[in-house]
Design a protein around this motif. Sequence first.
Motif, PDB file in Angstrom:
ATOM      1  N   PRO A 157     123.839 -27.669  13.311  1.00  0.00           N
ATOM      2  CA  PRO A 157     123.243 -28.605  14.280  1.00  0.00           C
ATOM      3  C   PRO A 157     122.029 -29.350  13.739  1.00  0.00           C
ATOM      4  O   PRO A 157     121.666 -30.395  14.257  1.00  0.00           O
ATOM      5  CB  PRO A 157     122.855 -27.705  15.445  1.00  0.00           C
ATOM      6  CG  PRO A 157     122.728 -26.344  14.873  1.00  0.00           C
ATOM      7  CD  PRO A 157     123.647 -26.279  13.688  1.00  0.00           C
TER       8      PRO A 157
ATOM      9  N   SER B  96     132.143 -27.241  16.338  1.00  0.00           N
ATOM     10  CA  SER B  96     131.062 -26.345  16.755  1.00  0.00           C
ATOM     11  C   SER B  96     130.532 -25.527  15.580  1.00  0.00           C
ATOM     12  O   SER B  96     129.407 -25.039  15.625  1.00  0.00           O
ATOM     13  CB  SER B  96     131.543 -25.411  17.865  1.00  0.00           C
ATOM     14  OG  SER B  96     132.559 -24.553  17.381  1.00  0.00           O
ATOM     15  N   SER B  97     131.319 -25.398  14.506  1.00  0.00           N
ATOM     16  CA  SER B  97     130.870 -24.624  13.343  1.00  0.00           C
ATOM     17  C   SER B  97     129.969 -25.437  12.408  1.00  0.00           C
ATOM     18  O   SER B  97     129.422 -24.895  11.461  1.00  0.00           O
ATOM     19  CB  SER B  97     132.077 -24.088  12.569  1.00  0.00           C
ATOM     20  OG  SER B  97     132.802 -25.161  12.004  1.00  0.00           O
TER      21      SER B  97
ATOM     22  N   TYR C  43     132.338 -34.630  10.916  1.00  0.00           N
ATOM     23  CA  TYR C  43     133.237 -34.964  12.022  1.00  0.00           C
ATOM     24  C   TYR C  43     134.525 -35.592  11.495  1.00  0.00           C
ATOM     25  O   TYR C  43     135.629 -35.223  11.889  1.00  0.00           O
ATOM     26  CB  TYR C  43     132.539 -35.912  13.000  1.00  0.00           C
ATOM     27  CG  TYR C  43     133.421 -36.315  14.149  1.00  0.00           C
ATOM     28  CD1 TYR C  43     133.619 -35.458  15.224  1.00  0.00           C
ATOM     29  CD2 TYR C  43     134.070 -37.543  14.156  1.00  0.00           C
ATOM     30  CE1 TYR C  43     134.440 -35.808  16.284  1.00  0.00           C
ATOM     31  CE2 TYR C  43     134.892 -37.907  15.215  1.00  0.00           C
ATOM     32  CZ  TYR C  43     135.072 -37.036  16.271  1.00  0.00           C
ATOM     33  OH  TYR C  43     135.894 -37.386  17.307  1.00  0.00           O
TER      34      TYR C  43
ATOM     35  N   SER D 189     137.521 -28.699  18.465  1.00  0.00           N
ATOM     36  CA  SER D 189     136.236 -28.244  19.014  1.00  0.00           C
ATOM     37  C   SER D 189     135.714 -27.041  18.237  1.00  0.00           C
ATOM     38  O   SER D 189     134.501 -26.909  18.038  1.00  0.00           O
ATOM     39  CB  SER D 189     136.361 -27.929  20.498  1.00  0.00           C
ATOM     40  OG  SER D 189     137.274 -26.877  20.707  1.00  0.00           O
TER      41      SER D 189
END
Length: 137
Positions: free
Chosen positions: A69, A65-66, A80, A61
């Motif tokens: 976006p 999250s780094s 991913y 996670s």
Amino acid sequence: MVITRDEPLKVKNMNISDKALSDHFVITFSLDLPKPSQKRRTRTTRDMRLIDKQNFKEMLSAKLSSSPPDADAETQAELYISNSEEALNHHAPARTRNITTRPSVPWYTLEIKQAKQKRRTAERKWNKSKLTLDKQI
């Protein structure tokens, strides 16, 4: 000479005998057959039992999250996959082993395998105890 599908085989020690039991003769011989070669394959495995699930989840996670976006779907998917592989390699590194594959033998049945396992178990028990009864078993 014996004719087969693949190639002719050389016959050794051929003996033809008349047992006078019927109008047929008994033919015995030896064949010089080559031993089939053993093939070696490389296998890569991971011991997934080594993974601490909580640490793996936290690491994954944090890495996900780094990622930016605003990246497109293809970039997100590549990030991913690479982050997941990195976390997996950290917690359960891949091991490469060479495995020898042996040709199957039709005479080696489940019954024979179980008998050999039983014999080995009895041998180990005798090696520990050195009792005459265990040796007889």
